[in-house]
Motif scaffolding. Structure first.
Motif, mmCIF file in Angstrom:
data_model
loop_
_atom_site.group_PDB
_atom_site.id
_atom_site.type_symbol
_atom_site.label_atom_id
_atom_site.label_comp_id
_atom_site.label_asym_id
_atom_site.label_seq_id
_atom_site.Cartn_x
_atom_site.Cartn_y
_atom_site.Cartn_z
ATOM 1 N N UNK A 33 -11.208 -18.994 -68.119
ATOM 2 C CA UNK A 33 -11.237 -20.152 -69.013
ATOM 3 C C UNK A 33 -11.312 -21.457 -68.221
ATOM 4 N N UNK A 34 -10.549 -21.529 -67.125
ATOM 5 C CA UNK A 34 -10.540 -22.758 -66.318
ATOM 6 C C UNK A 34 -11.903 -23.010 -65.686
ATOM 7 N N UNK A 35 -12.562 -21.947 -65.227
ATOM 8 C CA UNK A 35 -13.890 -22.109 -64.629
ATOM 9 C C UNK A 35 -14.883 -22.692 -65.630
ATOM 10 N N UNK A 36 -14.828 -22.224 -66.875
ATOM 11 C CA UNK A 36 -15.765 -22.700 -67.899
ATOM 12 C C UNK A 36 -15.533 -24.184 -68.185
ATOM 13 N N UNK A 37 -14.273 -24.577 -68.369
ATOM 14 C CA UNK A 37 -13.980 -25.974 -68.691
ATOM 15 C C UNK A 37 -14.277 -26.883 -67.500
ATOM 16 N N UNK A 38 -13.933 -26.433 -66.286
ATOM 17 C CA UNK A 38 -14.190 -27.239 -65.085
ATOM 18 C C UNK A 38 -15.681 -27.468 -64.892
ATOM 19 N N UNK A 39 -16.463 -26.429 -65.100
ATOM 20 C CA UNK A 39 -17.914 -26.561 -64.986
ATOM 21 C C UNK A 39 -18.454 -27.568 -65.994
ATOM 22 N N UNK A 40 -17.901 -27.556 -67.203
ATOM 23 C CA UNK A 40 -18.336 -28.515 -68.228
ATOM 24 C C UNK A 40 -17.946 -29.935 -67.828
ATOM 25 N N UNK A 80 -17.594 -31.136 -64.844
ATOM 26 C CA UNK A 80 -18.483 -31.603 -63.782
ATOM 27 C C UNK A 80 -19.844 -31.998 -64.329
ATOM 28 N N UNK A 81 -20.311 -31.280 -65.337
ATOM 29 C CA UNK A 81 -21.638 -31.598 -65.900
ATOM 30 C C UNK A 81 -21.640 -32.933 -66.630
ATOM 31 N N UNK A 82 -20.486 -33.384 -67.088
ATOM 32 C CA UNK A 82 -20.400 -34.660 -67.800
ATOM 33 C C UNK A 82 -19.975 -35.808 -66.888
ATOM 34 N N UNK A 141 -16.085 -39.114 -71.143
ATOM 35 C CA UNK A 141 -15.508 -38.531 -72.346
ATOM 36 C C UNK A 141 -16.620 -38.182 -73.341
ATOM 37 N N UNK A 142 -16.540 -36.968 -73.891
ATOM 38 C CA UNK A 142 -17.537 -36.462 -74.841
ATOM 39 C C UNK A 142 -16.914 -36.451 -76.230
ATOM 40 N N UNK A 143 -17.707 -36.813 -77.209
ATOM 41 C CA UNK A 143 -17.222 -36.772 -78.584
ATOM 42 C C UNK A 143 -16.775 -35.353 -78.936
ATOM 43 N N UNK A 144 -15.691 -35.249 -79.679
ATOM 44 C CA UNK A 144 -15.141 -33.940 -80.017
ATOM 45 C C UNK A 144 -16.150 -33.078 -80.781
ATOM 46 N N UNK A 145 -16.986 -33.722 -81.597
ATOM 47 C CA UNK A 145 -17.965 -32.975 -82.373
ATOM 48 C C UNK A 145 -19.073 -32.400 -81.502
ATOM 49 N N UNK A 146 -19.230 -32.922 -80.267
ATOM 50 C CA UNK A 146 -20.319 -32.483 -79.388
ATOM 51 C C UNK A 146 -19.861 -31.549 -78.274
ATOM 52 N N UNK A 147 -18.594 -31.209 -78.233
ATOM 53 C CA UNK A 147 -18.103 -30.294 -77.197
ATOM 54 C C UNK A 147 -18.626 -28.892 -77.495
ATOM 55 N N UNK A 148 -19.193 -28.200 -76.518
ATOM 56 C CA UNK A 148 -19.723 -26.848 -76.757
ATOM 57 C C UNK A 148 -18.645 -25.886 -77.247
#
Length: 732
Positions: free
Chosen positions: A596-603, A605-607, A611-618
């Motif tokens: 789980x941490x790898x997935x969120x960390x990768x996201x 880094x991509x941003x 800060x990303x809008x909550x409605x646009x978080x994958x």
């Protein structure tokens, strides 16, 4: 033939004695030969271009079969569900059905090839009757459309019918069709155009009466009911209101629909008579569709019979219902035209249009045209009322004879014992909504509607949640609602996401079902229980958690639940226990944490840390963030208590937390049932009440358990949010 003519010409030119005679007549003789050659060539070309007609015939036959089969399916379904007004839900008027109908109507519009055969003539007339039956059958479905869809579909239907009528009229005028009795077949389709003029007014009248009944019967009270009997009575009341104000039912009870059914019955008889007594003047010839003309004729004949039976069943059922109302004295009062029949046209007439570009006499001309249409509409309504009364004697005889045919009335008329067993002493006739102000339905018709409700519940898939019931019985004090996230674990995302009911349930389940040493039956039962519970939690969230910040989370939970149920995966990692053999519980939890941490960390880094809008978080990131916090919370709980993680104890702890969260969520089911009963759109109200009835049947035993439980003192408006429960438990 060409070679023969050339040979004859050579021989004749060589015969000197008759040369003079031949020279004077050979041109005429050769002209005949050449004309014969051209005719044979034209015949060969015509035969070649008639070859596609066989495929077109198949096309027509398949379209006719589709129409007849859908009508048969609808009729069987409505009889099983005891919806005596025979609503059309599968076969409604739309672009697809209009296309199929236009293909099935190819024969009466066929003008390019001669069709002098007897079967061709009869098949064309049968197609007209088939069109009449189809339109009368689907007429009530017009009332379920919004204004925009109604305009487009009725316009397309009117153009199709007008084209068919003009084509058939041309063929009759030119003696291509010798059957001249086609005029009644076009009346029901043209009635659809007049339905457009009345549907908006009918809906407004029924909506006004629905809202008035809500106020009069105190159904607007916003209380959380945990008494199943009270909930059942509530569902019954709203079902009676929704069913009697349903646009399809209201349209089926109008004189337009009844007259259309009678006209269809007449057209069916006419078609049968024309088939049996075809004129001797019709030539017997080979059809351009070959044997497929017989297939089309047979298919449409069966469709005519099916549709005629369905429409007449609807007619007799509706008239029988009306006969139980206090309308007996009004049977022959047919010349009164109620205001709602012409309300739309009157509203148009009242609209003032002024423009300097319009001629001075435009308003006068416009008002005169609208007055003409209002008069025509009134004439049509009165005519339909007269036609509706024609079989009244038959209906009266049928009512008197019904007692002698109890086996027939048990199937089609008498309410079943299932509904009778559920009857209470409450009089529900006050909840019946009718167009006429002075018409009231008594106990028998009300039982018919309750019988329909019982049949629908019987044949739907709202089975009791037996596995879920066993799981929630483990819940003691809703402690799991607070324990799954103690607030010590920070989110990996820059923006804090709200908690939902389904997401922690799925995350906890993913960890529980992969513990290797747990009995397989316990794992399977837990998974079945969670799947049953998620069906209900999704319903609660869809009804109560409707703010934008929850929408993306709802999508994430649905995707994750499908992955677990169908693919046995979580975060693209298998959830099969065989993959975790030999691992300790702490290793299993850490593997979920790292993934789980790898997935969120990768996201993140991509941003670039933005800060990303909550409605646009994958969706995958939302699931991973929840999994990370819950896995970390489990390890943190054992660490601060200095306890060793034992597999059986861990599974029991996770199961109890899941049960607590599920039961806390299900305390909102009664509120969801009430909300489903009060659906705002009149077109969707009936289906929504059926959903409420299904939810009640599915959660009946769970609600009974909740009656005996002490619930936290939380505002009913806030009980639908898991964060509000957590705040309540954190209060001193």
């Amino acid at each position: 033939m060409g070679e023969f003519c050339k040979t004859v010409e050579l021989q004749l030119n060589q015969s000197l004695p008759v040369l003079d005679f031949i020279k004077t007549n050979v041109s005429s003789f050769l002209g005949v030969c050449y004309e014969k050659e051209i005719l044979e060539l034209d015949s060969a070309i015509a035969a070649k271009y008639r070859e596609p007609m066989v495929l077109i015939g198949w096309y027509i036959a398949v379209a006719s079969y589709f129409c007849g089969n859908v009508m048969l399916s609808e009729s069987k379904l409505t009889i099983i569900m005891k919806k005596f007004w025979v609503p059309m839900e599968l076969f409604s008027l739309n672009a697809a059905s209009l296309t199929v109908i236009s293909v099935a109507m190819k024969l009466p519009m066929h003008l390019t090839s001669p069709m002098p055969g007897e079967i061709d003539q009869v098949a064309k007339v049968r197609s007209l009757g088939f069109m009449c039956i189809i339109m009368s059958t689907i007429m009530p479905s017009l009332a379920t459309m919004d204004s925009k869809s109604l305009v487009s579909n009725v316009t397309a239907l009117s153009i199709l019918v007008l084209t068919i009528v003009v084509n058939v009229g041309i063929q009759i005028k030119t003696q291509v069709i010798t059957h001249a009795s086609f005029h009644p077949f076009s009346m029901p389709p043209f009635m659809a155009a007049y339905i457009y003029m009345t549907t908006p007014s009918l809906k407004k009248v029924m909506e006004r009466k629905y809202q008035a009944t809500l106020i009069d019967q105190n159904l607007h009270e916003n209380l959380i009911l945990f008494n199943v009997e009270e909930l059942r009575q509530l569902v019954k009341r709203h079902w009676i209101m929704a069913a009697t104000s349903s646009p399809q039912f209201v349209m089926a009870t109008t004189p337009l629909s009844s007259a259309s059914s009678i006209i269809c019955a007449i057209s069916t008889v006419v078609c049968i008579c024309l088939s049996w007594h075809a004129p001797a003047s019709i030539k017997r010839g080979k059809s351009v569709y070959i044997y497929l003309t017989n297939a089309i004729y047979f298919t449409q004949s069966v469709g005519v019979v099916i549709g005629a039976v369905a429409t007449m069943y609807r007619y007799f059922a509706v008239q029988r219902i009306k006969s139980f109302a206090n309308q007996n004295q009004k049977h022959f009062s047919v010349f009164k035209v109620e205001k709602y029949w012409t309300q739309v046209l009157c509203d148009w007439k009242e609209i003032c249009i002024s423009s300097e570009y319009l001629p001075d006499n435009y308003t006068l001309l416009r008002n005169n045209v609208l007055r003409s249409f209002i008069g025509l509409q009134s004439v049509i309504v009165v005519s339909c009322k007269i036609v509706e009364r024609i079989p009244i004697v038959v209906i009266i005889l049928f009512m008197y004879c019904s007692s002698y045919f109890k086996s027939l009335t048990d199937v089609f008329i008498t309410p079943s014992t299932a509904s009778s067993s559920e009857d209470t002493d409450e009089d529900l006739s006050n909840y019946v909504l009718v167009l006429e102000d002075d018409m009231q339905l008594i106990k028998y018709p009300v039982k018919r509607f309750l019988d329909t409700l019982s049949s629908v519940k019987k044949f739907t898939v709202w089975n009791p949640c037996n596995n879920l019931l066993k799981l929630v019985e483990k819940s003691v004090a809703f402690e799991g609602v607070e324990m799954f996230d103690n607030g010590c674990i920070q989110s990996l995302l820059s923006s804090e996401l709200v908690n939902s009911w389904s997401l922690p349930i799925i995350s906890l389940t993913c960890i529980a079902i992969v513990i290797p040493s747990i009995n397989k039956d316990l794992i399977d039962n837990l998974l079945k229980s969670v799947i049953e519970g998620l069906f209900l939690t999704h319903r609660v969230e869809a009804s109560l958690n409707t703010t934008p910040e929850y929408i993306n989370i709802h999508r994430a939970t649905k995707v994750l639940s499908r992955e677990i149920e169908n693919k046995h995966e979580c975060l693209k990692t298998t959830s099969k226990r065989s993959a975790y053999e030999g691992k300790t519980p702490i290793e299993i939890i850490k593997s979920f944490t790292h993934r789980a941490k790898d997935i969120v960390t990768k996201f993140n880094r991509s941003t670039n840390g933005e800060q990303v809008e909550k409605e646009n978080i994958p969706i995958k990131v939302i699931v991973a963030n929840s999994m990370y916090r819950i896995a970390q919370m489990i390890m943190h709980t054992y660490e601060i208590k200095n306890l060793e993680i034992v597999e059986d104890e861990l599974f029991m702890r996770l199961s109890n937390m899941i049960a607590d969260i599920l039961l806390a969520c299900l305390t909102n089911i009664p509120r969801v049932i009430k909300m489903k009963c009060r659906e705002g759109a009149i077109e969707k109200r009936e289906a929504s009440v059926l959903v409420a009835a299904g939810l009640l049947e599915k959660t009946y035993e769970i609600i009974r358990r909740l009656e005996t439980r002490e619930l936290p003192n939380i505002d009913p408006e806030k009980m639908g949010f898991i964060n509000e429960w957590r705040l309540h438990f954190k209060q001193p």
